[in-house]
Motif scaffolding. Structure first.
Motif, PDB file in Angstrom:
ATOM      1  N   LEU A 282      -3.883 -26.833  71.994  1.00  0.00           N
ATOM      2  CA  LEU A 282      -3.875 -25.370  72.016  1.00  0.00           C
ATOM      3  C   LEU A 282      -3.842 -24.778  70.608  1.00  0.00           C
ATOM      4  O   LEU A 282      -4.489 -23.758  70.334  1.00  0.00           O
ATOM      5  N   MET A 283      -3.107 -25.409  69.701  1.00  0.00           N
ATOM      6  CA  MET A 283      -3.056 -24.923  68.315  1.00  0.00           C
ATOM      7  C   MET A 283      -4.406 -25.096  67.625  1.00  0.00           C
ATOM      8  O   MET A 283      -4.815 -24.235  66.846  1.00  0.00           O
ATOM      9  N   VAL A 284      -5.072 -26.199  67.895  1.00  0.00           N
ATOM     10  CA  VAL A 284      -6.416 -26.402  67.328  1.00  0.00           C
ATOM     11  C   VAL A 284      -7.363 -25.335  67.851  1.00  0.00           C
ATOM     12  O   VAL A 284      -8.137 -24.736  67.088  1.00  0.00           O
ATOM     13  N   ALA A 285      -7.309 -25.073  69.160  1.00  0.00           N
ATOM     14  CA  ALA A 285      -8.175 -24.044  69.740  1.00  0.00           C
ATOM     15  C   ALA A 285      -7.883 -22.684  69.116  1.00  0.00           C
ATOM     16  O   ALA A 285      -8.807 -21.925  68.776  1.00  0.00           O
ATOM     17  N   GLY A 286      -6.615 -22.367  68.936  1.00  0.00           N
ATOM     18  CA  GLY A 286      -6.241 -21.094  68.314  1.00  0.00           C
ATOM     19  C   GLY A 286      -6.692 -21.001  66.871  1.00  0.00           C
ATOM     20  O   GLY A 286      -7.173 -19.952  66.415  1.00  0.00           O
ATOM     21  N   ALA A 287      -6.550 -22.098  66.132  1.00  0.00           N
ATOM     22  CA  ALA A 287      -6.967 -22.092  64.729  1.00  0.00           C
ATOM     23  C   ALA A 287      -8.477 -21.944  64.604  1.00  0.00           C
ATOM     24  O   ALA A 287      -8.969 -21.194  63.742  1.00  0.00           O
TER      25      ALA A 287
END
Length: 88
Positions: free
Chosen positions: A25-30
């Motif tokens: 999820l953090m990768v997608a957000g970044a």
């Protein structure tokens, strides 16, 4: 003692799955955030995936390992071993 370690191992695996989900999820957000301001190039995508995902797994995984060590009784056995040596 064995049931304590089994329960700790089950909880550790569950924590790792949640950490991996958080990393994704953090990768997608970044990547979404980066796409707002500039075009995404393959090198930027690879660097973001590697940096964000690996950093999240490493940081959270080390905390999970510390919790596992405490809950499984490893910390207590080390404490018992060192206090026994000091008493002799």
């Amino acid at each position: 003692m064995a049931t304590e370690r089994t329960r700790a191992w089950t909880e550790f695996r569950r924590m790792i799955l949640w950490i991996a989900l958080a990393g994704v999820l953090m990768v997608a957000g970044a990547l979404w955030y980066l796409s707002l301001y500039d075009a995404l190039y393959p090198s930027a995508i690879a660097a973001t995936i590697g940096g964000v995902f690996i950093s999240t797994l490493l940081g959270c995984g080390l905390f999970a390992a510390a919790f596992f060590s405490d809950k499984s009784g490893h910390d207590q056995s080390v404490t018992d071993a060192t206090t026994h040596d000091e008493q002799q």
